[in-house]
Design a protein around this motif. Structure first.
Motif, PDB file in Angstrom:
ATOM      1  N   ALA A 133       0.821  -1.213   0.000  1.00  0.00           N
ATOM      2  CA  ALA A 133       0.000   0.000   0.000  1.00  0.00           C
ATOM      3  C   ALA A 133       0.853   1.261   0.000  1.00  0.00           C
ATOM      4  CB  ALA A 133      -0.927   0.000   1.207  1.00  0.00           C
ATOM      5  N   ASP A 134       1.982   1.235   0.717  1.00  0.00           N
ATOM      6  CA  ASP A 134       2.840   2.409   0.780  1.00  0.00           C
ATOM      7  C   ASP A 134       3.740   2.540  -0.439  1.00  0.00           C
ATOM      8  OD1 ASP A 134       2.035   3.388   3.393  1.00  0.00           O
ATOM      9  OD2 ASP A 134       2.992   1.586   4.178  1.00  0.00           O
ATOM     10  N   ARG A 135       3.995   1.439  -1.132  1.00  0.00           N
ATOM     11  CA  ARG A 135       4.883   1.475  -2.294  1.00  0.00           C
ATOM     12  C   ARG A 135       4.173   1.920  -3.563  1.00  0.00           C
ATOM     13  NH1 ARG A 135       7.536  -4.567  -1.968  1.00  0.00           N
ATOM     14  NH2 ARG A 135       8.287  -4.488   0.194  1.00  0.00           N
ATOM     15  N   VAL A 136       2.913   1.556  -3.686  1.00  0.00           N
ATOM     16  CA  VAL A 136       2.216   1.711  -4.965  1.00  0.00           C
ATOM     17  C   VAL A 136       1.521   3.076  -5.036  1.00  0.00           C
ATOM     18  CG1 VAL A 136       0.400   0.776  -6.435  1.00  0.00           C
ATOM     19  CG2 VAL A 136       1.880  -0.773  -5.135  1.00  0.00           C
ATOM     20  N   PRO A 137       1.869   3.922  -6.010  1.00  0.00           N
ATOM     21  CA  PRO A 137       1.228   5.226  -6.119  1.00  0.00           C
ATOM     22  C   PRO A 137      -0.121   5.192  -6.815  1.00  0.00           C
ATOM     23  CG  PRO A 137       2.941   5.031  -7.772  1.00  0.00           C
ATOM     24  CD  PRO A 137       3.000   3.774  -6.946  1.00  0.00           C
ATOM     25  N   THR A 138      -0.329   4.199  -7.682  1.00  0.00           N
ATOM     26  CA  THR A 138      -1.570   4.134  -8.462  1.00  0.00           C
ATOM     27  C   THR A 138      -2.037   2.692  -8.579  1.00  0.00           C
ATOM     28  OG1 THR A 138      -0.949   6.069  -9.794  1.00  0.00           O
ATOM     29  CG2 THR A 138      -2.643   4.614 -10.700  1.00  0.00           C
TER      30      THR A 138
END
Length: 225
Positions: A133-138
């Motif tokens: 969740a924290d890594r993925v921007p979209t």
């Protein structure tokens, strides 16, 4: 969704990990963002593009640009084959500033706001790999909708919409590879949690998620999937 399709869907979901995330960002019924017109993809060798297609867990280069997102939605989802030519697959876009569904039918394709606010904490609690969740921007959620086909096909069409979603997924991944973007398909998520986040009606469900980011990392650092 027919009673039979719902029974099958619910029975399958009971075999997966259940998540109970806290409240999602509030609904937001007003707000439409036109997408830029997707330009043609640069000519590329299909075999080379397929060879570059990799799943990655690294998203250090920010989000896809609006032009790249438009290309993913139009060339990826909008051109994918669908049973009967029906609108069986609808893409939703989840970013750090809200949740939107992509209306690709309009003369000017647009992102229509469903929720405003950062959904990252909700996403963290609704997937099987919370650090994602924290890594993925979209996130691009490919939503299967049985409503358009209810009067044309029997309950067995529940299987066919998964094929429609798979075709759209492959298109999105190949378009991303052509654009040099980082992506990873994700199937470890709680169906009910994502249905609440996207505010889906009873005939619709998330078939698969696509984590998407900016420039992909070198192939040596990526995983094959």
């Amino acid at each position: 969704m027919t009673d039979l399709a719902r029974a099958v869907h619910d029975a399958l979901n009971r075999t997966a990990t259940s998540h109970t995330p806290e409240a999602a960002p509030p609904p937001h019924a007003d707000g439409t963002r036109p997408l830029p017109a997707p330009g043609p993809l640069e000519p590329a060798d299909l075999g080379a593009t397929m060879g570059r297609r990799r799943s990655t867990y690294r998203f250090a280069h920010g989000s896809p640009s609006r032009a790249q997102l438009a290309a993913l939605l139009h060339h990826g989802v909008g051109t994918a084959p669908r049973a009967g030519g029906l609108a069986s697959i609808t893409p939703y876009v989840v970013t750090r500033d809200g949740v939107r569904w992509a209306d690709l039918r309009r003369p000017v394709p647009s992102l229509v706001t469903v929720r405003a606010g950062d959904p990252t904490e909700y996403v963290r609690q609704s997937i099987d790999q919370p650090p994602f969740a924290d890594r993925v921007p979209t996130w691009i959620a490919l939503v299967a909708d049985l409503a358009p086909s209810r009067d044309r096909y029997p309950a067995r069409h529940y299987r066919t919409v998964h094929l429609d979603a798979g075709a759209a997924l492959q298109n999105v991944l190949l378009v991303a590879a052509a654009l040099g973007l980082a992506t990873c398909p994700v199937s470890g998520f709680d169906d009910r949690a994502w249905a609440r986040l996207l505010d889906l009606h009873d005939d619709a469900f998330v078939a698969v998620l696509v984590a998407a980011g900016g420039a992909a990392t070198p192939p040596s650092l990526q995983s094959r999937r």
